[in-house]
Write a protein that holds these residues in place. Structure first.
Motif, PDB file in Angstrom:
ATOM      1  N   GLU A   1       0.936  -1.290   0.099  1.00 46.03           N
ATOM      2  CA  GLU A   1       0.196  -0.106   0.021  1.00 46.03           C
ATOM      3  C   GLU A   1       0.963   1.274   0.072  1.00 46.03           C
ATOM      4  OE1 GLU A   1      -3.588   2.155   2.624  1.00 46.03           O
ATOM      5  OE2 GLU A   1      -3.189   0.084   2.818  1.00 46.03           O
ATOM      6  N   PRO A   2       1.864   1.479   0.934  1.00 50.04           N
ATOM      7  CA  PRO A   2       2.566   2.695   0.981  1.00 50.04           C
ATOM      8  C   PRO A   2       3.539   2.808  -0.312  1.00 50.04           C
ATOM      9  CG  PRO A   2       3.434   1.159   2.473  1.00 50.04           C
ATOM     10  CD  PRO A   2       2.038   0.668   2.287  1.00 50.04           C
ATOM     11  N   ILE A   3       3.950   1.602  -0.755  1.00 54.35           N
ATOM     12  CA  ILE A   3       4.652   1.554  -2.150  1.00 54.35           C
ATOM     13  C   ILE A   3       4.032   2.061  -3.386  1.00 54.35           C
ATOM     14  CG2 ILE A   3       5.761   0.115  -3.898  1.00 54.35           C
ATOM     15  CD1 ILE A   3       7.163  -1.414  -1.520  1.00 54.35           C
ATOM     16  N   ASN A   4       2.487   1.748  -3.308  1.00 57.86           N
ATOM     17  CA  ASN A   4       1.663   2.024  -4.250  1.00 57.86           C
ATOM     18  C   ASN A   4       1.421   3.534  -4.324  1.00 57.86           C
ATOM     19  OD1 ASN A   4       1.678  -0.454  -5.640  1.00 57.86           O
ATOM     20  ND2 ASN A   4      -0.145  -1.132  -4.548  1.00 57.86           N
ATOM     21  N   SER A   5       1.292   4.440  -3.039  1.00 56.43           N
ATOM     22  CA  SER A   5       0.962   5.528  -2.926  1.00 56.43           C
ATOM     23  C   SER A   5       2.368   6.427  -3.571  1.00 56.43           C
ATOM     24  CB  SER A   5       1.020   5.839  -1.370  1.00 56.43           C
ATOM     25  OG  SER A   5      -0.196   5.170  -0.926  1.00 56.43           O
ATOM     26  N   VAL A   6       3.579   5.885  -3.106  1.00 58.50           N
ATOM     27  CA  VAL A   6       4.787   6.613  -3.851  1.00 58.50           C
ATOM     28  C   VAL A   6       4.803   6.544  -5.359  1.00 58.50           C
ATOM     29  CG1 VAL A   6       7.311   6.845  -3.962  1.00 58.50           C
ATOM     30  CG2 VAL A   6       6.050   6.091  -1.925  1.00 58.50           C
ATOM     31  N   VAL A   7       4.349   5.425  -6.016  1.00 56.63           N
ATOM     32  CA  VAL A   7       4.432   5.202  -7.474  1.00 56.63           C
ATOM     33  C   VAL A   7       3.301   6.135  -8.034  1.00 56.63           C
ATOM     34  CG1 VAL A   7       4.047   3.521  -9.435  1.00 56.63           C
ATOM     35  CG2 VAL A   7       5.238   2.812  -7.453  1.00 56.63           C
ATOM     36  N   GLU A   8       2.012   6.236  -7.332  1.00 50.37           N
ATOM     37  CA  GLU A   8       1.163   7.129  -7.650  1.00 50.37           C
ATOM     38  C   GLU A   8       1.566   8.634  -7.811  1.00 50.37           C
ATOM     39  OE1 GLU A   8      -1.777   6.248  -9.603  1.00 50.37           O
ATOM     40  OE2 GLU A   8      -0.657   4.134  -9.389  1.00 50.37           O
TER      41      GLU A   8
END
Length: 346
Positions: A259-266
Motif C-alpha cells: 500500500e505505501p509503495i503504491n502511494s509513492v508510485v502514484e
C-alpha cells in the motif's frame, strides 16, 4: 576580499544538515559527511536533562526505566518536539565542530516541500538556538539533486525522487528552479508501520519498530524476485502475551508494504503528468534519479521504471545526497553568475 574576511573565511564552517525523521546527517564544507546518527534523544523525565543523543539513545528505545524518556523529536519530516530538536542539533554540532568556534557556522537544512511556514520557521529557530550564524532552509529534493551531481542549472528537465524516513518528495528541476514538486508524508517509517500492522493482523504477533525495520532491510522488496528470502522474527503473541517466533519470507514482506509503495508510485505518476511536455521529454531521456534511504528498498527502481515507462537511476550515494547537497549549497550560490538563479537561491 579584505584581510578580515579572509581570516574569517579560514575559520568559518558551512554545515549542511539532513534533518531526517529517522537519521540526521551532517556535512561540513571541505570535509564531507562527518556525522550520521539516529534522530533520537533520551532525557530525564522530570528535569528534561539530556542523557544521550543519537546512536546511544536509539539503543534505549522501549527499554528505559520510568525516570527516562526516549523521544524521536521529528515526525513525518517535521519537528514534533521543538525543545528536543534544539538539544539534538546542538549536540550534533558540538560533535563535529571545535569547542571554541572563531566564527559561528552557517547552516543549510534540507526540509520537505510539504511543510508549513510555521514548521519551516521552527526549523530555522532550532538552528539559530543551536549556534548558527546564518540559516538557509531549502527543499530536500533540491539539496538531493545538488548532492547527486545533477546539472540542475541547465535548461533541461531533471526529476528527483527523494524517499526519506517520513516523507517522499518528487520534483522536476530546470534552470535551478522547482518547476513541479509534490510531497507526501509517506516514507520508510510507513513501510515499517505497514509491516507491524500486517504481522499483527495476519499472525497475531506483536513486533517492535526495530524488528519491522530489520524485515524491511533484509527481505523487504518492491518487485518480485526469483530468489525467495526468509528470516525468523520474534515478538509477543497478541492472544497469550507470551514470546513467539515466526518465519517470514520476502513474498509476504512485499505484500505487507504494498500500500505505501503504491502511494509513492502514484505520486510519481502524478508529478510526471503535471510536467510540461518539453521537460517531460528530457526526463524520458535522462531518467528519474532516486535518492534517500527508502530508495534502497530492493526492486524499487525496477518497479517505478516498469510503472512509468521511464528509466530510473539510483544515485551513487542515495543516503547522503541531501546532506551533501546542503553542504555544497553556498558554493553553488557563489558559483552561479546568472542573476535569476542567484536571486532564486537567496
Amino acid at each position: 576580499m579584505g584581510l578580515g574576511s579572509k581570516i574569517a573565511g579560514a575559520f568559518r564552517s558551512d554545515i549542511g544538515i539532513d534533518l531526517g525523521t529517522c537519521n540526521t546527517l551532517v556535512c561540513v564544507r571541505g570535509k564531507g559527511i562527518v556525522l550520521g546518527e539516529p534522530s533520537v534523544v533520551a532525557m530525564e523525565r522530570g528535569t528534561k536533562r539530556v542523557v544521550s543523543v543519537g546512536t546511544e539513545a536509539k539503543k534505549m528505545l522501549w527499554k528505559t526505566p520510568g525516570d527516562i524518556i526516549v523521544v524521536r523529536p521529528l515526525r513525518d519530516g517535521v519537528i514534533a518536539d521543538l525543545e528536543s530538536t534544539e538539544k539534538m542539533i546542538k549536540y550534533f554540532i558540538s560533535k563535529v565542530l571545535p569547542k571554541r568556534w572563531f566564527v559561528k557556522p552557517r547552516m543549510v537544512i534540507g526540509v520537505p516541500s510539504c511543510i508549513t511556514e510555521v514548521e519551516r520557521r521552527a526549523v530555522e529557530e532550532c538552528a539559530y538556538k543551536a549556534g548558527a550564524r546564518d540559516v538557509k532552509v531549502i527543499e530536500e529534493s533540491l539539496a538531493a539533486a545538488i548532492g547527486a551531481k545533477i546539472p540542475i542549472f541547465t535548461p533541461a528537465g531533471n526529476m528527483v525522487c527523494d524517499i526519506g524516513g517520513g516523507t517522499t518528495e518528487i520534483s522536476v528541476i530546470s534552470l535551478g528552479g522547482m518547476v513541479v514538486t509534490n510531497a507526501i508524508r509517506i516514507g520508510g517509517d510507513e513501510f515499517d508501520e505497514a509491516i507491524i500492522k500486517h504481522v499483527r493482523g495476519v499472525h497475531n504477533l506483536i513486533i517492535g519498530e526495530q524488528t519491522a525495520e530489520n524485515i524491511k532491510i533484509k527481505i523487504g522488496n518492491a518487485f518480485p524476485d526469483k530468489k525467495i528470502e526468509r528470516m525468523e522474527i520474534k515478538g509477543t503473541d497478541a492472544i497469550t502475551g507470551l514470546p513467539r517466533r515466526l518465519d517470514m519470507d520476502s513474498i509476504e514482506a512485499r505484500e505487507a508494504i504494498l500500500e505505501p509503495i503504491n502511494s509513492v508510485v502514484e505520486e510519481i505518476k502524478k508529478t510526471l503528468g503535471q510536467t510540461p511536455p518539453e521537460l517531460a521529454a528530457d526526463i524520458v531521456e535522462r531518467g528519474i534519479v532516486m535518492t534517500g534511504g527508502g530508495s534502497l528498498l530492493a526492486g524499487f527502481p525496477t518497479l517505478i521504471s516498469k510503472e512509468t515507462g521511464v528509466p530510473v537511476i539510483l544515485a551513487e550515494d542515495p543516503l547522503n545526497c541531501v546532506a551533501v547537497g546542503a553542504g555544497m549549497y553556498y558554493d553553488f550560490a557563489r558559483s552561479q553568475s546568472n542573476k535569476t538563479i542567484y536571486n532564486f537561491i537567496n
